[in-house]
Design an enzyme around this catalytic site. Sequence first.
Site, PDB file in Angstrom:
ATOM      1  N   GLY A  49     -17.053  39.554  23.986  1.00  0.00           N
ATOM      2  CA  GLY A  49     -18.035  40.437  24.606  1.00  0.00           C
ATOM      3  C   GLY A  49     -17.431  41.157  25.799  1.00  0.00           C
ATOM      4  O   GLY A  49     -16.899  40.503  26.700  1.00  0.00           O
ATOM      5  N   ARG A  51     -17.726  44.967  28.421  1.00  0.00           N
ATOM      6  CA  ARG A  51     -18.566  46.114  28.773  1.00  0.00           C
ATOM      7  C   ARG A  51     -18.023  47.394  28.131  1.00  0.00           C
ATOM      8  O   ARG A  51     -18.742  48.294  27.797  1.00  0.00           O
ATOM      9  CB  ARG A  51     -18.632  46.281  30.297  1.00  0.00           C
ATOM     10  N   GLU A 133     -15.539  22.888  34.186  1.00  0.00           N
ATOM     11  CA  GLU A 133     -14.392  22.437  34.976  1.00  0.00           C
ATOM     12  C   GLU A 133     -13.742  23.599  35.733  1.00  0.00           C
ATOM     13  O   GLU A 133     -13.309  23.446  36.880  1.00  0.00           O
ATOM     14  CB  GLU A 133     -13.355  21.786  34.044  1.00  0.00           C
ATOM     15  N   ILE A 140      -7.081  22.620  38.468  1.00  0.00           N
ATOM     16  CA  ILE A 140      -7.074  21.233  38.940  1.00  0.00           C
ATOM     17  C   ILE A 140      -8.269  20.477  38.365  1.00  0.00           C
ATOM     18  O   ILE A 140      -9.404  20.875  38.580  1.00  0.00           O
ATOM     19  CB  ILE A 140      -7.146  21.168  40.481  1.00  0.00           C
ATOM     20  N   GLY A 191      -2.830  41.496  46.688  1.00  0.00           N
ATOM     21  CA  GLY A 191      -3.736  41.132  45.593  1.00  0.00           C
ATOM     22  C   GLY A 191      -4.369  39.765  45.760  1.00  0.00           C
ATOM     23  O   GLY A 191      -5.011  39.261  44.841  1.00  0.00           O
ATOM     24  N   GLU A 194      -9.879  40.440  47.525  1.00  0.00           N
ATOM     25  CA  GLU A 194     -10.519  41.538  46.808  1.00  0.00           C
ATOM     26  C   GLU A 194     -10.863  42.675  47.761  1.00  0.00           C
ATOM     27  O   GLU A 194     -10.862  42.505  48.979  1.00  0.00           O
ATOM     28  CB  GLU A 194     -11.783  41.008  46.118  1.00  0.00           C
ATOM     29  N   ASP A 205     -17.953  31.693  48.378  1.00  0.00           N
ATOM     30  CA  ASP A 205     -17.294  31.117  47.199  1.00  0.00           C
ATOM     31  C   ASP A 205     -17.086  29.611  47.395  1.00  0.00           C
ATOM     32  O   ASP A 205     -17.407  28.803  46.515  1.00  0.00           O
ATOM     33  CB  ASP A 205     -15.945  31.821  46.982  1.00  0.00           C
ATOM     34  N   LYS A 209     -18.796  26.189  45.397  1.00  0.00           N
ATOM     35  CA  LYS A 209     -18.021  25.063  44.875  1.00  0.00           C
ATOM     36  C   LYS A 209     -18.454  23.753  45.543  1.00  0.00           C
ATOM     37  O   LYS A 209     -18.514  22.700  44.888  1.00  0.00           O
ATOM     38  CB  LYS A 209     -16.534  25.326  45.082  1.00  0.00           C
TER      39      LYS A 209
END
Lengths: 443, 443
Positions: A49, A51, A133, A140, A191, A194, A205, A209
């Site tokens: 799938g 876009r 996971e 990890i 890089g 973002e 983020d 987690k």
Amino acid sequence: MVNDNAVKPVGVAVLGLGNVGSEVVRIIEASAPDLAARIGAPLELRGVGVRRVADDRGVPLGLLTDDVDALVSRDDVDVVVELMGPVEPARKAILAALERGKSVVTANKALMAVSTGELAQAAEAAHADLYFEAAVAGAIPVIRPLTQSLAGDTVLRVAGIVNGTTNYILSAMAETGADYGSALADASALGYAEADPTADVEGFDAAAKAAILASIAFHTRVTADDVYREGITKVSSADFDSAKALGCTIKLLAICERIINDEGQQRVSARVYPALVPLEHPLASVNGAFNAVVVEAEAAGRLMFYGQGAGGAPTASAVMGDLVMAARNRVQGGRGPRESKYAELPIAPIGFIPTRYYVSMNVADRPGVLSSVAAEFGKREVSIAEVRQEGMVDDEGLRCGARIVVVTHRATDAALSETVEALADLDVVSSINSVLRLEGTNE
Amino acid sequence: MVNDNAVKPVGVAVLGLGNVGSEVVRIIEASAPDLAARIGAPLELRGVGVRRVADDRGVPLGLLTDDVDALVSRDDVDVVVELMGPVEPARKAILAALERGKSVVTANKALMAVSTGELAQAAEAAHADLYFEAAVAGAIPVIRPLTQSLAGDTVLRVAGIVNGTTNYILSAMAETGADYGSALADASALGYAEADPTADVEGFDAAAKAAILASIAFHTRVTADDVYREGITKVSSADFDSAKALGCTIKLLAICERIINDEGQQRVSARVYPALVPLEHPLASVNGAFNAVVVEAEAAGRLMFYGQGAGGAPTASAVMGDLVMAARNRVQGGRGPRESKYAELPIAPIGFIPTRYYVSMNVADRPGVLSSVAAEFGKREVSIAEVRQEGMVDDEGLRCGARIVVVTHRATDAALSETVEALADLDVVSSINSVLRLEGTNE
């Protein structure tokens, strides 16, 4: 050996064809014989799938579709691998897949941290697997050790470096003395950050987690909203200088802790913030884009897991492990571990959490200042472990006040916040430069 | 929440009541409500098999029995936890349990390394589980990550410190400059080495673990006999001095490697030996009784797992994780991962394995010696990376020859052995002090 002619293949739909998705598709094709032998049936890619359906995507055009609904509904799809992010449209696609009895593998931490209950219930109702996971710490293995290997132990604490971007920035600041802005700019150019780095540098983020880790470690539903969160944007090169003088470095930590009060009542704390960490602590030497998670359990003691926490191939490794397990369950019967939330522990507000603190402030350089500063700590029973005072000079080399750095013993966030407010009101304190926690000491 | 009245309990028999067995029994009792919630049914201890039934064993007398056969045959026992060691009578008891359809959890590395096939077949025939996480590296999850998390990846190499006794001795030698004999004596006095330390110091224990790791990492049956093995008894304090000068320390490593030749043919190497390890390598800082395992996989890159590799409580943590999984499978249906040996890779003999070497020898202190020594390496195309020569003095301070230390680039064991034989025959070489491998460099 598996007789491929005799067994029904396991059909896979991959949603999303970014770094991770491309690598997953590549491994499914390149490792087909090995995967078939490990699963007990061949894995067959039914569709991807995307876009944008185009012939430059590195996947045969016939496999691409922009109709995700139709793809996850196909009768010959047994497992759906969701690698689209963000929360929507991933949530809708996963729910659609589960409702049709497909097992799901996802790397979507943001989604797992807000919709755990909803997704887990859908998986339960469908008797399907929901594996994730790859949502925490990339390659990890962390979810599986916590849910399975430590299933008979009592986890006390999970502390980890689980965001590669911020760890790259903080490692660069520690190494080069750069300030936050230029370290971020370098990370972006290479890089590692973002274009809009907010999710990483503000700790969103890592908080997602932390919510996932706390949920599975403590058998309690914890969502991202339950996680106290501070980002790294205010960490200065002066903080790194002070940290170094104290034998520490600074890391963005995700901490999940079982808090037990004197009456034996248990609560869960989940929090993300930059903290001073002693150089001899195992997390202090985790640098660059690497991730590491330290787990402390009653019987196991301290365990550490270390590796690459992001990137196409490492994340694909975790996804593939889940995919093989989900496919194996389809072939051989049985299911993976389900959501475990029986403990239903309440969340402890940050104000109640005792930690050690580092407070840096600029003060007038005259007698009695240190005593006034120390008094404010004492009044609120915040015990001081270490004080450093140094004179400051201005651009012309003239004395222009002093900097005081205070390191405390354990105090609650509430007591410390009050102390800092009072310090800021003192005439002799010209500015509070920073307030950071100190983690990883035995005191 | 689980309704304990409605579900059939899972009956457990524990065989062996040493450090680990006692801790397992303790956790089963102390954590009963948590375990029941995680499993979906209460765990009930049916009996404990011991050699000596007595009322001072810390377990109610009624639970103790010296008739292991009768215990594992009971209809109300669903899972047998084998913690008796050594190979027999454990093997017989496990086979008896599996033949009666019981699932088995064991920490018995010696047994798993010699009888894998036999036990796996018995489990397969009985559709029962055979879990053995505790057999390698105590509390550190290694088996489960390799068999499940990395099930979709290609493992290239596993290298670990998997024996706490030898790591304690070597860490002490590195730290204090002690020789092997006194470090061993200290370890014995402190309980880190057994009265007969052979299994540890000669590498048998590590070799059993290497066989287990190689089996699961490479989907190939590898037994302890397939593992090349050298112990640590010949490692000297002079070796540590040389290692230090080379920026290294010395560790007993268990290494499992996928060897791929130029034609793409794959073989498995499993080996245990003391090796020089650069100080910056993650295994170099694993000290004392700690264990660590580094896994390198194609997609995941390098992962490291670290923690306590032995001791009653840490090993019990791993056993309990397996016990909960085995019990959960009984309640909810399904089975854990079975033996995977489809790859059937041949074992590569040690003579074919290229590694780097460190050779220390005493030589006459006169011109031309270094050239003669270097020539022997050159003749067999063993390329030298580094040479150190230093004069030696006797007890009276007089010069009495020199010591040459050579570090090579990669060479096969066969070429190096030939070189060492030739060196020993040279008139100018009075003795070969030691030959050790150098691991963990990028060359």
